[in-house]
Structure formats: C-alpha cells, structure tokens
Write a protein that holds these residues in place. Structure first.
Motif, PDB file in Angstrom:
ATOM      1  N   VAL A  47      -0.828  -3.871  -5.781  1.00 42.91           N
ATOM      2  CA  VAL A  47      -0.489  -2.484  -5.479  1.00 42.91           C
ATOM      3  C   VAL A  47      -1.776  -1.724  -5.147  1.00 42.91           C
ATOM      4  O   VAL A  47      -2.735  -1.748  -5.922  1.00 42.91           O
ATOM      5  CB  VAL A  47       0.236  -1.818  -6.668  1.00 42.91           C
ATOM      6  CG1 VAL A  47       0.616  -0.384  -6.320  1.00 42.91           C
ATOM      7  CG2 VAL A  47       1.471  -2.623  -7.057  1.00 42.91           C
TER       8      VAL A  47
ATOM      9  N   GLY B  69      -1.235   7.672  -9.275  1.00 45.53           N
ATOM     10  CA  GLY B  69      -1.830   6.866  -8.211  1.00 45.53           C
ATOM     11  C   GLY B  69      -1.415   5.413  -8.259  1.00 45.53           C
ATOM     12  O   GLY B  69      -2.186   4.526  -7.880  1.00 45.53           O
ATOM     13  N   GLY B  70      -0.186   5.154  -8.736  1.00 48.94           N
ATOM     14  CA  GLY B  70       0.331   3.791  -8.805  1.00 48.94           C
ATOM     15  C   GLY B  70       0.131   3.115 -10.144  1.00 48.94           C
ATOM     16  O   GLY B  70       0.654   2.022 -10.382  1.00 48.94           O
ATOM     17  N   THR B  71      -0.605   3.766 -11.047  1.00 48.53           N
ATOM     18  CA  THR B  71      -0.891   3.174 -12.362  1.00 48.53           C
ATOM     19  C   THR B  71       0.385   2.902 -13.146  1.00 48.53           C
ATOM     20  O   THR B  71       0.493   1.884 -13.849  1.00 48.53           O
ATOM     21  CB  THR B  71      -1.806   4.113 -13.175  1.00 48.53           C
ATOM     22  OG1 THR B  71      -2.962   4.426 -12.406  1.00 48.53           O
ATOM     23  CG2 THR B  71      -2.242   3.453 -14.475  1.00 48.53           C
TER      24      THR B  71
ATOM     25  N   GLU C 259      -0.819  11.777  -7.863  1.00 51.37           N
ATOM     26  CA  GLU C 259      -1.312  11.637  -9.233  1.00 51.37           C
ATOM     27  C   GLU C 259      -0.299  12.164 -10.246  1.00 51.37           C
ATOM     28  O   GLU C 259      -0.065  11.538 -11.282  1.00 51.37           O
ATOM     29  CB  GLU C 259      -2.634  12.401  -9.370  1.00 51.37           C
ATOM     30  CG  GLU C 259      -3.422  12.063 -10.618  1.00 51.37           C
ATOM     31  CD  GLU C 259      -3.982  10.648 -10.620  1.00 51.37           C
ATOM     32  OE1 GLU C 259      -4.186  10.092 -11.720  1.00 51.37           O
ATOM     33  OE2 GLU C 259      -4.199  10.094  -9.535  1.00 51.37           O
TER      34      GLU C 259
ATOM     35  N   SER D   3       0.845  -1.189   0.000  1.00 48.41           N
ATOM     36  CA  SER D   3       0.000   0.000   0.000  1.00 48.41           C
ATOM     37  C   SER D   3       0.884   1.244   0.000  1.00 48.41           C
ATOM     38  O   SER D   3       1.882   1.307   0.717  1.00 48.41           O
ATOM     39  CB  SER D   3      -0.898  -0.012   1.240  1.00 48.41           C
ATOM     40  OG  SER D   3      -1.755   1.113   1.260  1.00 48.41           O
TER      41      SER D   3
ATOM     42  N   VAL E  60       1.889  -0.568 -12.281  1.00 53.25           N
ATOM     43  CA  VAL E  60       1.065  -1.709 -12.694  1.00 53.25           C
ATOM     44  C   VAL E  60       1.123  -1.885 -14.204  1.00 53.25           C
ATOM     45  O   VAL E  60       1.181  -3.017 -14.717  1.00 53.25           O
ATOM     46  CB  VAL E  60      -0.393  -1.502 -12.217  1.00 53.25           C
ATOM     47  CG1 VAL E  60      -1.306  -2.573 -12.796  1.00 53.25           C
ATOM     48  CG2 VAL E  60      -0.455  -1.518 -10.701  1.00 53.25           C
TER      49      VAL E  60
ATOM     50  N   HIS F 163      -3.516   1.964  -3.508  1.00 55.07           N
ATOM     51  CA  HIS F 163      -3.345   3.330  -2.998  1.00 55.07           C
ATOM     52  C   HIS F 163      -4.206   3.597  -1.763  1.00 55.07           C
ATOM     53  O   HIS F 163      -3.981   4.549  -1.035  1.00 55.07           O
ATOM     54  CB  HIS F 163      -3.583   4.386  -4.075  1.00 55.07           C
ATOM     55  CG  HIS F 163      -4.921   4.357  -4.754  1.00 55.07           C
ATOM     56  ND1 HIS F 163      -6.122   4.201  -4.089  1.00 55.07           N
ATOM     57  CD2 HIS F 163      -5.246   4.489  -6.078  1.00 55.07           C
ATOM     58  CE1 HIS F 163      -7.105   4.240  -4.944  1.00 55.07           C
ATOM     59  NE2 HIS F 163      -6.617   4.403  -6.164  1.00 55.07           N
TER      60      HIS F 163
ATOM     61  N   LYS G  84       1.867   8.016  -3.926  1.00 54.47           N
ATOM     62  CA  LYS G  84       0.854   7.703  -4.934  1.00 54.47           C
ATOM     63  C   LYS G  84       0.306   8.976  -5.565  1.00 54.47           C
ATOM     64  O   LYS G  84      -0.788   8.990  -6.125  1.00 54.47           O
ATOM     65  CB  LYS G  84      -0.276   6.907  -4.289  1.00 54.47           C
ATOM     66  CG  LYS G  84      -0.881   7.605  -3.075  1.00 54.47           C
ATOM     67  CD  LYS G  84      -2.172   6.934  -2.655  1.00 54.47           C
ATOM     68  CE  LYS G  84      -2.732   7.617  -1.425  1.00 54.47           C
ATOM     69  NZ  LYS G  84      -2.412   6.929  -0.188  1.00 54.47           N
TER      70      LYS G  84
ATOM     71  N   HIS H  24      -5.651  -4.830  -8.409  1.00 48.57           N
ATOM     72  CA  HIS H  24      -4.861  -3.658  -8.006  1.00 48.57           C
ATOM     73  C   HIS H  24      -5.827  -2.499  -7.750  1.00 48.57           C
ATOM     74  O   HIS H  24      -6.791  -2.315  -8.496  1.00 48.57           O
ATOM     75  CB  HIS H  24      -3.879  -3.249  -9.105  1.00 48.57           C
ATOM     76  CG  HIS H  24      -2.814  -4.260  -9.394  1.00 48.57           C
ATOM     77  ND1 HIS H  24      -1.782  -4.537  -8.531  1.00 48.57           N
ATOM     78  CD2 HIS H  24      -2.627  -5.073 -10.477  1.00 48.57           C
ATOM     79  CE1 HIS H  24      -0.994  -5.458  -9.056  1.00 48.57           C
ATOM     80  NE2 HIS H  24      -1.482  -5.809 -10.231  1.00 48.57           N
ATOM     81  N   GLU H  25      -5.554  -1.727  -6.712  1.00 49.09           N
ATOM     82  CA  GLU H  25      -6.344  -0.519  -6.479  1.00 49.09           C
ATOM     83  C   GLU H  25      -5.455   0.676  -6.800  1.00 49.09           C
ATOM     84  O   GLU H  25      -4.753   1.218  -5.939  1.00 49.09           O
ATOM     85  CB  GLU H  25      -6.809  -0.449  -5.025  1.00 49.09           C
ATOM     86  CG  GLU H  25      -7.751   0.721  -4.749  1.00 49.09           C
ATOM     87  CD  GLU H  25      -8.040   0.906  -3.273  1.00 49.09           C
ATOM     88  OE1 GLU H  25      -8.176   2.070  -2.842  1.00 49.09           O
ATOM     89  OE2 GLU H  25      -8.105  -0.103  -2.548  1.00 49.09           O
ATOM     90  N   VAL H  26      -5.450   1.060  -8.061  1.00 49.29           N
ATOM     91  CA  VAL H  26      -4.615   2.172  -8.526  1.00 49.29           C
ATOM     92  C   VAL H  26      -5.467   3.090  -9.401  1.00 49.29           C
ATOM     93  O   VAL H  26      -6.569   2.734  -9.806  1.00 49.29           O
ATOM     94  CB  VAL H  26      -3.389   1.669  -9.332  1.00 49.29           C
ATOM     95  CG1 VAL H  26      -2.449   0.866  -8.454  1.00 49.29           C
ATOM     96  CG2 VAL H  26      -3.833   0.825 -10.526  1.00 49.29           C
TER      97      VAL H  26
END
Length: 620
Positions: A427, A412-414, A407, A399, A417, A429, A405, A595-597
């Motif tokens: 992954v 945001g982590g994209t 933007e 996390s 991934v 955020h 993370k 993934h939460e990105v």
C-alpha cells in the motif's frame, strides 16, 4: 500523389463538416414551408434521424466496450486503446455523412416511390433473403479484393492500422471502402422497394441492425456464450462473434465474412482457432491480473463524465468544463446516487509499462463526500475492500489517490496496513515523490519560503527537507505544539531555519509560497507582486492575482515506453499523472517491499526522486 477516394474531402473541416448536412435541413424547411401536407417530402428528415441513431449505436457500443469493470474478463485483445488510435479515429463518423448523401441519391432516383408504409412484414422477409443471397457474398468478395495489392495498401490498410478494435473502428476507413459498403448494404433495401414492399420500418431496422452487428464485431468484448454454440453447432456459421472478427484484425488472411462465417467456410478462409479462442475467453482463461493499481476517486458531478466509457474523445484530452456537458448533468447526478447506493470499486482505465499491466480503479465517491463526517466509515470500507481485492488478485502495489489517503480519513493508509498486517500487496500513498516534485520546482537561489498546511504530512516533509538546505521556512500554523513537534525532528543545527508564524502578513515580503491549504483572494493579497504559488492542495487554488504565477498540482510524465494509455488524468496533459500516482509506479518498478503509508520519510525523498529519473519518469 494520393490515390483517388483514399481520403475524405472534408477531413480538414473539423466540426464544420456537419455543415454538409445543410442541404438536408434546407430541404426540410422548404418542404414544411412551401409544400402541402400531401406533397411534403420527409425523406431528408429521416436521413438526419438515421444519422443521429447510427451515431448513437456506435457510441453505445463504444461505451460498453470500455466498461472495464463489466467487461475486463471477456476482453479479447488485452492492450489498451492509446491516444494515437483515438486521434486516428477521431473523425470515425465521416462515413455517415457519405452514406447519408448516398441514401438521398438512391431515394430521388426512385422517383416513382414517394410514400413508404410504416411497416411491411413481407418486405422484411425479402430484404433478409437478399441480404443472405446477395449482400453477404458480395461483401465477402469485395473484402477479399480489398486485401490484395494496391487496394489494401491505398485503401484498406488504414482500417487495419488500429491495434485494438473498437466500435468506432467499424466506421474508420477510406471513402472508397464505404462507397462499396453503402452499395452492398443498399441491395436488400433497394430490392424490397423496387418490388413494392419497402417501408420506413425496414429502412430504419435494417440500417441500424447492420451498424449494430458491425459494432458488435469490433467491440473487443466477447458477448456470446460458448455453450450456445456447443448446443447448436450450426449457429457458429450463421452469426459471427467479436472473437471471430478480432482474428481478422490479427491474422488478416482469415475470417473475411460480413456477419455469417458460412461464407468463410465455403471460401476456405475460416480460421480454425476461432472457436477455441472463443471458449478460452468465455471461460476466463484469457484474463490477466494487474501488477499495479492506482485507486482514484471522482472529483465532482460533471468531471465524472471524463472517462473513456462516456466520451472516448473527451476523456483523451485534459479535463475542462464544456457546455455540451450541461444537458448530461441530471444523468450524471443520478449516476452519482446509483454509485453511492451500489458502492463498488470499478476499473476505469489501464496501460502497460514495460509489458506489466497497470490499472486505474476508482472509488465511487465524489470529492465533497469525503468531508461528510457520517461518510468516513463507508469510504474507508470501500478502500479496504479494494485493497483486499487487489491482494487476492495478486497485485504487487496499490497506490492511493489524494482524498483516499487523507490523514483524517485513514492516517495516510496506516489504518489498512495495521488492520491487515499480512498483506502481500504493498500500500503506497506516493507522497514521497509528491514532496520531491514540489521541492525540485523551487529555484536553487531561493532563501526563504512561506508554507501553508505546514503541519500536514507533505508540509512537514517539505519543511524538514528545506531547513537542512539552509532555506528559511515560514510555517503557518495556529498550533505552537504541532510546530514544536516538527521542529524537534529537524537536526539541531538547522532548527533555527523553521520559523513559526500565525498570520499571512508574515509572508508579505516572501515571493515563494508553498500552498497546502486553500487560499481565498483576501489571503492571496498578502503575497507581494511576482510571487509564485507552488501547491499541493486539493482542489487547487484559484489564480486571482494577475501579477503572480500559479503552479499546478505536482505531476510527472510517465516513461516513454508506456503503452495503451488513452485517458488524461483529470486536468493533466496526455501521459502526465499526479505525482502520487507516479510514486506508486516507481515503487512497483523498483520492487520495493515496504508499505509507504503514514508520515513521509524525509531521508527517502532523494532516493525516490533518483529512482523516478532512472525509470524514465520526468518532471513536467
């Protein structure tokens, strides 16, 4: 009624216990002011210096034991040091006050000895002989005695009540224990002095070496190579190891020696697993990979000292600037430069939830560095390395903390991934839970809110969620295009609830502000009296208005079954973490495989909130 000498007479004094050193300071001042150079008595000064040096030895070993990024693979007991142990051992240095007075009494009883030479080699040799022939067997005898009946119950059980040995545990006990320890420790010193071979070097050297070895045995990190004992087998009976002593804390009827296992061998109390466990730890077979990682970052120069390996007690309370940190600022600044140059993610803390290991890693970058254009690629590289390292170790979820993370930094982590589509580690955020926390803070009777940072990742999700609840959202943004893009995402029947505004004056009648962009005093003045500022801006806004109230950053309390947590997350209370951290925990506990990105899925806000409630997390 408590047993005699089972509690410290000054245990309720707090920091005022150090006033007990007043007589020492008084004696030093008197000696300097009223006695001639030949008559001056400097022994009290040496005792105060010894107190400071002994405390430093314990502090340095504590710091070493908590340098998890260096010692993780060689830790003996894997559990973390929790708040209850830190509180229990808060006044670990009581024994130093006691033994300073014992040292003063011993000195003034020897009236014939006034001046010690600086060093006497023969005195050191005599002290060594007395230590091996008297101190070691005496300590072994008394230690075994303290493990019997009422002596253990009333006196020694306190020392064994801590789960994870630490350097400060070496000083944690009852007055009777440390009176006995002081007497046993004083035998070699008094013996050498009474024979006429005492010296200042002997006193300093023996006492500090004694503390050094005591702290080493309690540090919970194996420091000796197993190959050394295989090459020279007799050494295992001449010097104990942290592994050897840790077995005394887990299996209380073995390994009683002071520093020499030879006496356990002679007394029949040597634990047969000592060397096998030592080899297992040194070979890394005792290591454990975490299931969840929260990738944090440093906020500023001074707050970087708010970690367990600097001051354990300071790290265990919510961060607040303290004046005693000012002298450490230059050192902290140099550390910042070194971390900038070294550039390697490190572990700062860990805890367990339901038997699963959660670790907190930190990117060695400070808040202001995230806003330097030329630093963007370097920071993303560090975050990417941490993700790949976690993936290789078998971590289930990683996390990302607030700025990690961002933007503008990595979407945001994209970025990570998309670059590594075959990642096994998820992954996250955590902003879905952050949005849920903020939304559940808003009173149910609110009909209108003013939202700054309205087109950010969190601002967009909050606006879209609230509009479907028939709450009018005043979205502050200079960009009509970005507002219209978000408005088109809302269901047609609720779009009228999203209102585009470009000035703070539009909110002068709105008492619910949701702040996603930093506000100056001038901007806050447009809020009517009685306004409450909810916020998700980093750093948090300053509360200029006395007629308004200010919420803290979104946070959640971890489940009650959390174990081994001993560090506060920045300004948060004990056991409370930022909502994005909690969001990663929930993601792991639920076993979600996505993934939460990137952008927040508004439809999952309630799903994530209900999952958090199910797993025992609670709003603050």
């Amino acid at each position: 009624m408590a047993s005699p000498l089972s509690s410290w007479p000054w245990e309720n004094f707090g920091v005022y216990k150090y006033v007990l050193y007043g007589p020492f300071i008084g004696q030093i001042m008197y000696s300097n002011a009223w006695q001639s150079m030949n008559q001056q008595d400097s022994w009290c000064l040496h005792l105060l210096i010894l107190f400071a040096l002994r405390a430093l030895v314990h502090q340095l070993w504590s710091s070493f034991g908590n340098l998890l990024f260096l010692t993780r693979r060689r830790r003996i007991i894997k559990a973390g040091v929790d708040f209850s142990q830190i509180d229990k051992e808060w006044d670990w240095d009581n024994f130093l006050i006691l033994q300073a007075f014992m040292g003063a009494m011993a000195y003034y009883l020897l009236q014939g000895i006034r001046e010690f030479p600086k060093f006497n080699l023969l005195g050191c040799f005599i002290a060594l002989l007395l230590h091996v022939m008297v101190t070691e067997p005496l300590f072994y005898f008394f230690h075994r005695l303290f493990h019997k009946g009422s002596l253990f119950t009333n006196y020694h059980s306190l020392h064994h009540s801590t789960l994870v040995p630490q350097a400060f545990t070496a000083g944690f006990g009852t007055p009777l224990e440390y009176i006995v320890q002081g007497m046993v420790m004083g035998v070699p010193l008094l013996g050498a002095c009474m024979m006429g071979y005492g010296s200042l070097g002997l006193v300093y050297g023996y006492v500090l070496l004694f503390d050094f070895l005591r702290c080493m045995g309690h540090c919970n990190v194996e420091v000796f190579s197993h190959g050394m004992f295989e090459t020279l087998p007799f050494l295992r009976y001449l010097i104990y190891t942290p592994t050897y002593h840790s077995l005394h804390h887990t299996e209380k009827d073995t390994n009683f020696c002071l520093f020499m296992p030879l006496f356990d061998l002679l007394g029949g109390t040597l634990n047969k697993n000592s060397w096998d466990l030592h080899k297992k730890i040194r070979n890394g077979k005792h290591d454990q990979a975490p299931d969840f990682v929260f990738l944090a970052h440093v906020v500023d120069v001074i707050s970087c000292l708010h970690v367990l390996f600097v001051f354990r007690s300071f790290g265990s309370i919510p961060y607040k600037f303290k004046f005693f940190l000012l002298p450490l600022w230059p050192f902290a600044f140099l550390v910042m430069l070194a971390m900038w140059a070294w550039s390697k993610t490190f572990i700062i803390s860990f805890y367990n939830v339901r038997g699963r290991l959660h670790q907190i890693w930190a990117v060695p970058r400070y808040g202001f560095q995230y806003f330097l254009p030329f630093a963007k690629n370097g920071i993303n590289s560090l975050i990417e390395q941490a993700i790949l390292r976690a993936d290789k170790m078998g971590v289930k979820v990683i996390s990302l903390a607030a700025l990690n993370k961002n933007e503008a930094l990595n979407g945001g982590g994209t970025l990570f991934v998309n670059k590594h589509p075959n990642l096994k580690v998820r992954v996250v955020h955590g902003n879905t839970l952050t949005a849920a926390v903020i939304l559940h803070e808003i009173p149910k009777d609110v009909k209108q809110v003013f939202l700054t940072g309205a087109t950010s990742k969190l601002g967009r999700a909050i606006a879209l969620y609230l509009c479907t609840k028939n709450i009018r959202v005043l979205m502050l943004t200079p960009s009509t295009e970005r507002f219209q893009k978000i408005q088109k995402e809302a269901p047609v029947e609720y779009r009228h609830n999203l209102v585009h505004v470009t000035k703070y004056q539009a909110a002068q009648d709105c008492k619910t502000w949701i702040v996603g962009k930093w506000l100056s005093l001038r901007e806050q003045r447009w809020a009517p009296p009685g306004t409450h500022f909810h916020q998700f801006v980093v750093p948090p806004i300053i509360g200029f208005r006395s007629d308004c109230t200010y919420g803290k950053l979104a946070a959640m309390r971890l489940p009650k079954d959390v174990e081994g947590l001993g560090m506060c997350e920045y300004t948060m209370e004990r056991g409370v973490v930022h909502a994005c951290h909690a969001g990663g925990v929930v993601h792991f506990l639920e076993g979600w495989q996505h993934h939460e990105v990137g952008a927040i899925d508004v439809e999952r806000i309630d799903v994530v909130w209900e999952a958090a409630m199910k797993h025992g997390l609670s709003p603050v």
